[in-house]
Design a protein around this motif. Structure first.
Motif, short mmCIF file in Angstrom:
data_model
loop_
_atom_site.label_atom_id
_atom_site.label_comp_id
_atom_site.label_asym_id
_atom_site.label_seq_id
_atom_site.Cartn_x
_atom_site.Cartn_y
_atom_site.Cartn_z
N ALA A 5 -19.02 9.06 -12.49
CA ALA A 5 -18.73 10.49 -12.89
C ALA A 5 -17.38 10.79 -12.11
CB ALA A 5 -20.10 11.20 -12.07
N MET A 6 -17.05 10.40 -11.11
CA MET A 6 -15.53 10.70 -10.66
C MET A 6 -14.70 10.22 -11.59
SD MET A 6 -16.34 9.77 -6.33
CE MET A 6 -14.81 9.67 -5.89
N ALA A 7 -14.79 8.93 -12.17
CA ALA A 7 -13.69 8.40 -12.86
C ALA A 7 -13.39 9.31 -14.03
CB ALA A 7 -13.89 6.93 -13.15
N ILE A 8 -14.79 9.60 -14.74
CA ILE A 8 -14.46 10.60 -15.75
C ILE A 8 -14.07 12.15 -15.36
CG2 ILE A 8 -16.15 11.78 -17.48
CD1 ILE A 8 -18.17 9.34 -17.40
N GLY A 9 -14.44 12.38 -14.21
CA GLY A 9 -14.14 13.62 -13.86
C GLY A 9 -12.49 13.80 -13.72
N ALA A 10 -11.83 12.43 -13.17
CA ALA A 10 -10.65 12.38 -12.88
C ALA A 10 -9.52 12.70 -14.33
CB ALA A 10 -10.05 11.34 -12.14
N LEU A 11 -10.24 11.99 -15.35
CA LEU A 11 -9.92 11.86 -16.69
C LEU A 11 -9.81 13.27 -17.42
CD1 LEU A 11 -10.81 8.82 -18.70
CD2 LEU A 11 -8.70 9.33 -17.63
N GLN A 12 -11.04 13.89 -17.08
CA GLN A 12 -11.16 15.19 -17.64
C GLN A 12 -10.32 16.36 -17.06
OE1 GLN A 12 -15.61 15.84 -17.21
NE2 GLN A 12 -15.84 14.84 -19.23
N HIS A 13 -9.92 16.04 -15.61
CA HIS A 13 -9.20 17.19 -14.94
C HIS A 13 -7.63 16.80 -14.89
CE1 HIS A 13 -13.39 18.09 -13.79
NE2 HIS A 13 -12.71 19.35 -13.77
N SER A 14 -7.19 16.05 -15.88
CA SER A 14 -5.92 15.58 -15.69
C SER A 14 -5.22 15.21 -17.14
CB SER A 14 -5.60 14.09 -14.75
OG SER A 14 -6.40 13.05 -15.81
N ARG A 15 -4.06 14.79 -17.00
CA ARG A 15 -3.42 14.59 -18.35
C ARG A 15 -3.40 12.83 -18.62
NH1 ARG A 15 -1.09 19.05 -16.71
NH2 ARG A 15 -0.65 20.58 -18.11
N ALA A 16 -3.91 12.28 -17.87
CA ALA A 16 -3.96 10.63 -17.45
C ALA A 16 -4.92 10.04 -18.83
CB ALA A 16 -4.42 10.21 -16.43
N GLN A 17 -4.30 8.80 -19.15
CA GLN A 17 -5.21 8.05 -20.00
C GLN A 17 -6.03 7.03 -19.19
OE1 GLN A 17 -1.74 8.47 -20.53
NE2 GLN A 17 -1.89 10.07 -21.80
N ILE A 18 -5.73 6.76 -18.10
CA ILE A 18 -6.61 5.79 -17.37
C ILE A 18 -6.78 6.40 -15.81
CG2 ILE A 18 -4.49 4.49 -16.45
CD1 ILE A 18 -6.31 1.92 -16.92
N SER A 19 -7.88 6.11 -15.38
CA SER A 19 -8.31 6.76 -13.93
C SER A 19 -9.06 5.61 -13.23
CB SER A 19 -9.21 7.93 -14.16
OG SER A 19 -10.38 7.69 -14.55
N SER A 20 -9.23 5.66 -11.90
CA SER A 20 -9.98 5.07 -11.23
C SER A 20 -10.49 5.81 -9.92
CB SER A 20 -9.27 3.70 -10.56
OG SER A 20 -10.08 3.09 -9.81
N SER A 21 -11.84 5.40 -9.61
CA SER A 21 -12.41 6.15 -8.42
C SER A 21 -13.08 5.01 -7.40
CB SER A 21 -13.47 6.95 -8.91
OG SER A 21 -14.73 6.13 -9.70
N VAL A 22 -13.00 5.59 -6.04
CA VAL A 22 -13.52 4.73 -5.11
C VAL A 22 -14.43 5.75 -4.21
CG1 VAL A 22 -11.39 5.14 -3.85
CG2 VAL A 22 -12.84 3.11 -3.31
N THR A 23 -15.72 5.24 -3.65
CA THR A 23 -16.51 5.85 -2.92
C THR A 23 -17.22 4.82 -2.20
OG1 THR A 23 -18.17 7.72 -2.70
CG2 THR A 23 -18.19 6.03 -4.63
N GLY A 24 -17.26 5.06 -0.86
CA GLY A 24 -17.79 3.88 -0.05
C GLY A 24 -18.07 4.43 1.48
N ILE A 25 -18.46 3.16 1.96
CA ILE A 25 -18.96 3.54 3.59
C ILE A 25 -18.13 2.54 4.33
CG2 ILE A 25 -20.54 3.40 5.44
CD1 ILE A 25 -22.70 3.61 2.88
N ALA A 26 -16.93 3.22 5.02
CA ALA A 26 -16.02 2.51 5.66
C ALA A 26 -16.25 2.17 7.21
CB ALA A 26 -14.61 3.09 5.71
N GLY A 27 -17.27 2.96 7.68
CA GLY A 27 -17.75 2.75 8.95
C GLY A 27 -16.88 3.35 10.07
N PRO A 28 -17.22 2.73 11.29
CA PRO A 28 -18.28 2.02 11.75
C PRO A 28 -19.74 2.58 11.71
CG PRO A 28 -17.17 2.98 13.59
CD PRO A 28 -16.51 3.49 12.48
N THR A 29 -19.80 3.91 11.49
CA THR A 29 -21.23 4.43 11.20
C THR A 29 -21.26 4.91 9.80
OG1 THR A 29 -20.20 6.84 11.53
CG2 THR A 29 -20.88 5.57 13.59
N GLY A 30 -22.52 5.41 9.30
CA GLY A 30 -22.84 5.76 8.22
C GLY A 30 -23.69 4.97 7.23
#
Length: 169
Positions: free
Chosen positions: A83-108
């Motif tokens: 959904a983030m990757a699609i949203g980045a396309l929908q809210h931009s003029r870009a033809q390609i997008s990428s998204s990243v979501t994660g747990i970098a720590g040390p907690t969570g």
């Protein structure tokens, strides 16, 4: 691991060869990918915009991620990365997008999603005759917070390069 700036320069050449622009949606990397991309001279020709959507509310407000996806699957999920990757396309003029979501720590982290769990999304805007191409993937990285974030940023750029190489004209 290839340096972020070198990967970004390679990405810039690939995007320019296609005449494409890039949009990024970052959570756990906090803009690290956008920073690497904008370190490349001339990146304004191929980098449209970046969204740092660290909070769940930012994902909803800035990218249109449905609240229900976050509630059901969690912010660190392939569903939200998509959904983030699609949203980045929908809210931009870009033809390609990428998204990243994660747990970098040390907690969570949790048993189901330990520290180092990172979900990625890549999308190419669909042309009138075909739908948007989407790829999602989950990876597990080891190391401290800084190293997990660096590995995730590198993986975003590598994934973009691979997607461009396999995309038809």
């Amino acid at each position: 691991m290839q340096a972020l700036e070198e990967l970004s320069a390679d990405l810039g050449y690939a995007l320019q060869a296609k005449g494409w622009q890039l949009a990024l949606a970052e959570s756990c990397t906090g803009g690290m990918v956008a920073e690497a991309v904008t370190a490349v001279a001339g990146s304004s020709a191929w980098f449209d915009r970046g969204f740092v959507t660290y909070s769940n509310e930012a994902k909803v407000d800035m990218l249109g991620v449905p609240t229900e996806l976050i509630q059901v699957h969690g912010a660190v999920s392939e569903q939200v990365a998509k959904a983030m990757a699609i949203g980045a396309l929908q809210h931009s003029r870009a033809q390609i997008s990428s998204s990243v979501t994660g747990i970098a720590g040390p907690t969570g982290g949790s048993l189901q999603k330990p520290v180092g769990t990172v979900c990625f999304g890549w999308a190419i805007r669909g042309l009138p005759e075909k739908s948007t191409k989407l790829i999602v993937e989950t990876r597990h990285f080891d190391g401290n917070r800084a190293y997990i974030r660096q590995q995730a940023a590198s993986y975003v750029l590598t994934g973009l390069l691979n997607l461009i190489e396999t995309a038809g004209d």
